[in-house]
Design a protein around this motif. Structure first.
Motif, PDB file in Angstrom:
ATOM      1  N   ARG A   1     -19.320  -8.376 -11.387  1.00 39.43           N
ATOM      2  CA  ARG A   1     -18.248  -7.429 -11.078  1.00 39.43           C
ATOM      3  C   ARG A   1     -18.683  -6.445  -9.997  1.00 39.43           C
ATOM      4  NH1 ARG A   1     -17.220  -6.343 -15.743  1.00 39.43           N
ATOM      5  NH2 ARG A   1     -15.530  -7.834 -15.954  1.00 39.43           N
ATOM      6  N   ALA A   2     -19.910  -5.967 -10.105  1.00 44.04           N
ATOM      7  CA  ALA A   2     -20.419  -5.041  -9.104  1.00 44.04           C
ATOM      8  C   ALA A   2     -20.495  -5.705  -7.731  1.00 44.04           C
ATOM      9  CB  ALA A   2     -21.793  -4.509  -9.519  1.00 44.04           C
ATOM     10  N   LEU A   3     -20.878  -6.983  -7.706  1.00 43.36           N
ATOM     11  CA  LEU A   3     -20.951  -7.688  -6.428  1.00 43.36           C
ATOM     12  C   LEU A   3     -19.560  -7.919  -5.834  1.00 43.36           C
ATOM     13  CD1 LEU A   3     -23.776 -10.278  -7.199  1.00 43.36           C
ATOM     14  CD2 LEU A   3     -23.913  -8.298  -5.675  1.00 43.36           C
ATOM     15  N   LEU A   4     -18.588  -8.192  -6.702  1.00 41.95           N
ATOM     16  CA  LEU A   4     -17.208  -8.292  -6.217  1.00 41.95           C
ATOM     17  C   LEU A   4     -16.766  -6.974  -5.600  1.00 41.95           C
ATOM     18  CD1 LEU A   4     -15.367 -10.290  -9.049  1.00 41.95           C
ATOM     19  CD2 LEU A   4     -15.650 -11.000  -6.669  1.00 41.95           C
ATOM     20  N   ASN A   5     -17.097  -5.885  -6.278  1.00 45.45           N
ATOM     21  CA  ASN A   5     -16.747  -4.559  -5.767  1.00 45.45           C
ATOM     22  C   ASN A   5     -17.437  -4.285  -4.433  1.00 45.45           C
ATOM     23  OD1 ASN A   5     -15.305  -4.305  -8.098  1.00 45.45           O
ATOM     24  ND2 ASN A   5     -16.648  -2.790  -9.043  1.00 45.45           N
ATOM     25  N   PHE A   6     -18.702  -4.680  -4.363  1.00 45.17           N
ATOM     26  CA  PHE A   6     -19.466  -4.486  -3.135  1.00 45.17           C
ATOM     27  C   PHE A   6     -18.798  -5.221  -1.973  1.00 45.17           C
ATOM     28  CE2 PHE A   6     -22.637  -5.921  -0.099  1.00 45.17           C
ATOM     29  CZ  PHE A   6     -23.304  -4.737   0.209  1.00 45.17           C
ATOM     30  N   ASP A   7     -18.407  -6.469  -2.209  1.00 42.79           N
ATOM     31  CA  ASP A   7     -17.788  -7.258  -1.148  1.00 42.79           C
ATOM     32  C   ASP A   7     -16.448  -6.659  -0.715  1.00 42.79           C
ATOM     33  OD1 ASP A   7     -19.921  -9.009  -1.134  1.00 42.79           O
ATOM     34  OD2 ASP A   7     -18.951 -10.459  -2.477  1.00 42.79           O
ATOM     35  N   LYS A   8     -15.702  -6.139  -1.668  1.00 38.92           N
ATOM     36  CA  LYS A   8     -14.436  -5.486  -1.339  1.00 38.92           C
ATOM     37  C   LYS A   8     -14.682  -4.255  -0.458  1.00 38.92           C
ATOM     38  CE  LYS A   8     -11.280  -6.635  -5.118  1.00 38.92           C
ATOM     39  NZ  LYS A   8     -10.046  -6.701  -4.324  1.00 38.92           N
TER      40      LYS A   8
ATOM     41  N   SER B   1       0.837  -1.184   0.000  1.00 34.52           N
ATOM     42  CA  SER B   1       0.000   0.000   0.000  1.00 34.52           C
ATOM     43  C   SER B   1       0.876   1.239   0.000  1.00 34.52           C
ATOM     44  CB  SER B   1      -0.900   0.006   1.245  1.00 34.52           C
ATOM     45  OG  SER B   1      -1.728  -1.132   1.249  1.00 34.52           O
ATOM     46  N   HIS B   2       0.341   2.311  -0.534  1.00 34.70           N
ATOM     47  CA  HIS B   2       1.078   3.559  -0.597  1.00 34.70           C
ATOM     48  C   HIS B   2       0.214   4.671  -0.036  1.00 34.70           C
ATOM     49  CE1 HIS B   2       4.182   1.685  -3.047  1.00 34.70           C
ATOM     50  NE2 HIS B   2       3.226   1.144  -3.775  1.00 34.70           N
ATOM     51  N   GLY B   3       0.793   5.438   0.895  1.00 31.08           N
ATOM     52  CA  GLY B   3       0.073   6.578   1.427  1.00 31.08           C
ATOM     53  C   GLY B   3      -1.053   6.146   2.345  1.00 31.08           C
ATOM     54  N   HIS B   4      -1.956   7.094   2.608  1.00 34.36           N
ATOM     55  CA  HIS B   4      -3.029   6.844   3.557  1.00 34.36           C
ATOM     56  C   HIS B   4      -4.397   6.899   2.908  1.00 34.36           C
ATOM     57  CE1 HIS B   4      -0.066   7.034   6.684  1.00 34.36           C
ATOM     58  NE2 HIS B   4       0.245   8.274   6.400  1.00 34.36           N
ATOM     59  N   LYS B   5      -4.477   7.162   1.628  1.00 38.03           N
ATOM     60  CA  LYS B   5      -5.778   7.348   1.007  1.00 38.03           C
ATOM     61  C   LYS B   5      -6.545   6.038   0.926  1.00 38.03           C
ATOM     62  CE  LYS B   5      -8.143   9.516  -2.873  1.00 38.03           C
ATOM     63  NZ  LYS B   5      -7.999  10.241  -4.150  1.00 38.03           N
ATOM     64  N   VAL B   6      -7.787   6.081   1.383  1.00 39.24           N
ATOM     65  CA  VAL B   6      -8.668   4.921   1.312  1.00 39.24           C
ATOM     66  C   VAL B   6      -9.542   5.070   0.070  1.00 39.24           C
ATOM     67  CG1 VAL B   6     -10.515   3.636   2.442  1.00 39.24           C
ATOM     68  CG2 VAL B   6      -8.696   4.685   3.810  1.00 39.24           C
ATOM     69  N   GLN B   7      -9.450   4.102  -0.826  1.00 43.44           N
ATOM     70  CA  GLN B   7     -10.237   4.137  -2.048  1.00 43.44           C
ATOM     71  C   GLN B   7     -11.163   2.934  -2.104  1.00 43.44           C
ATOM     72  OE1 GLN B   7      -6.961   4.497  -4.903  1.00 43.44           O
ATOM     73  NE2 GLN B   7      -7.631   6.588  -5.308  1.00 43.44           N
ATOM     74  N   VAL B   8     -12.256   3.098  -2.803  1.00 43.86           N
ATOM     75  CA  VAL B   8     -13.246   2.028  -2.887  1.00 43.86           C
ATOM     76  C   VAL B   8     -13.634   1.786  -4.340  1.00 43.86           C
ATOM     77  CG1 VAL B   8     -14.207   2.293  -0.580  1.00 43.86           C
ATOM     78  CG2 VAL B   8     -15.066   3.734  -2.422  1.00 43.86           C
ATOM     79  N   PHE B   9     -14.221   0.613  -4.567  1.00 43.67           N
ATOM     80  CA  PHE B   9     -14.737   0.254  -5.880  1.00 43.67           C
ATOM     81  C   PHE B   9     -16.145   0.823  -6.068  1.00 43.67           C
ATOM     82  CE2 PHE B   9     -11.775  -3.320  -5.219  1.00 43.67           C
ATOM     83  CZ  PHE B   9     -11.113  -3.315  -6.436  1.00 43.67           C
TER      84      PHE B   9
ATOM     85  N   LEU C   1     -25.331   4.524  -3.401  1.00 38.71           N
ATOM     86  CA  LEU C   1     -24.363   3.714  -2.667  1.00 38.71           C
ATOM     87  C   LEU C   1     -22.943   4.171  -2.959  1.00 38.71           C
ATOM     88  CD1 LEU C   1     -25.785   0.075  -2.963  1.00 38.71           C
ATOM     89  CD2 LEU C   1     -25.950   1.655  -1.026  1.00 38.71           C
ATOM     90  N   ASP C   2     -22.663   4.456  -4.228  1.00 43.48           N
ATOM     91  CA  ASP C   2     -21.322   4.929  -4.576  1.00 43.48           C
ATOM     92  C   ASP C   2     -21.000   6.244  -3.870  1.00 43.48           C
ATOM     93  OD1 ASP C   2     -20.548   2.824  -6.216  1.00 43.48           O
ATOM     94  OD2 ASP C   2     -21.503   3.696  -7.980  1.00 43.48           O
ATOM     95  N   GLU C   3     -21.989   7.112  -3.759  1.00 44.69           N
ATOM     96  CA  GLU C   3     -21.771   8.384  -3.056  1.00 44.69           C
ATOM     97  C   GLU C   3     -21.515   8.145  -1.572  1.00 44.69           C
ATOM     98  OE1 GLU C   3     -23.998  12.695  -2.289  1.00 44.69           O
ATOM     99  OE2 GLU C   3     -24.968  11.141  -3.486  1.00 44.69           O
ATOM    100  N   MET C   4     -22.276   7.251  -0.978  1.00 43.62           N
ATOM    101  CA  MET C   4     -22.094   6.930   0.437  1.00 43.62           C
ATOM    102  C   MET C   4     -20.718   6.313   0.685  1.00 43.62           C
ATOM    103  SD  MET C   4     -24.573   4.669   2.906  1.00 43.62           S
ATOM    104  CE  MET C   4     -24.470   3.221   1.830  1.00 43.62           C
TER     105      MET C   4
END
Length: 252
Positions: A213-220, A65-73, A80-83
């Motif tokens: 793919r969306a469900l994989l992203n959701f689980d991540k 990992s690099h830095g502290h930024k938390v990113q999501v799928f 949901l994406d906004e939340m």
């Protein structure tokens, strides 16, 4: 006898700039959003295999990992994406403040040669017992705002740096105390309603590959936020412990 007592930060009590380790940092999550297959939009349309998502996930697990930024799928469900984006931003901000608190404590102790394992109050006792011509006291200006007040020779760079370090770590502590409740509520909502949200993601995508793919992203995302919820509690507790230790130093 000269006394220099500098109080920094003018926020009202309970507020911080964001208001909205000591052993480890909050989270080190680096994720890369794989594009959608047919049925997606723009540049998302050129990948057609779910294997791509699995391959990317494997590469991420193997990469540091690099830095502290938390990113999501993205799951391609707008609310949901906004939340998720808001929660990731709040996690990142809290992690940054936690790092400032931890590093500020380390720098202060290193400045005077105190054992890093010692509490701040014990470090101050050790410093004052050296009878170097300067003694240090902590003083509160409000419930969460405190400052370092040197007495005696207050003109040296070391003294001024010590005052600045305590001001900086106090600001970080106030930010953590201010941000944690809102973030905990947000993460509790995400984790608590995961089953209903997963159903929403399933219903949103008619294309099988996009849905998988969306469900994989959701689980991540869920994994990130479940870990985040636990760590927010730990970070908040650490900040409260530092605050209690400062009160010990003041009372002592």
């Amino acid at each position: 006898m000269r006394i220099l007592c500098c109080c920094f930060g003018g926020e009202a009590e309970g507020e911080g700039r964001g208001a909205a380790n000591e052993n480890t940092s909050l989270l080190h999550q680096k994720v890369v959003e794989p594009p959608l297959s047919r049925g997606g939009t723009g540049s998302d349309a050129h990948v057609t295999s779910v294997r791509f998502s699995k391959r990317v996930r494997k590469q991420e697990a193997e990469s540091p990992s690099h830095g502290h930024k938390v990113q999501v799928f993205r799951v391609q469900v707008p609310h949901l994406d906004e939340m998720y984006s808001d929660a990731a931003r709040l996690l990142t901000e809290l992690q940054e403040e936690h790092q400032k608190l931890v590093e500020g404590l380390k720098r202060f102790k290193a400045l005077f040669g105190c054992d890093e394992a010692k509490r701040l109050s014990a470090c101050l006792v050790e410093i004052n017992n050296r009878k170097s011509g300067t003694t240090f006291h902590l003083m509160f200006s409000s419930a969460h705002s405190f400052s370092l007040c040197p007495e005696g020779d207050v003109s040296t760079p070391e003294v001024r740096q010590a005052v600045a370090e305590v001001a900086s770590l106090n600001q970080a502590l106030k930010e953590i105390i201010s941000r944690s409740p809102r973030l905990q509520l947000s993460l509790q909502r995400i984790v608590g309603e995961k089953e209903a949200d997963r159903e929403r993601v399933e219903k949103e995508h008619g294309n099988w590959a996009d849905r998988q793919r969306a469900l994989l992203n959701f689980d991540k995302n869920l994994g990130v936020f479940e870990t985040g919820l636990s760590r927010v509690g730990e970070v908040s507790s650490q900040a409260e412990e530092v605050l209690k230790d400062v009160k010990v130093a003041v009372d002592g």
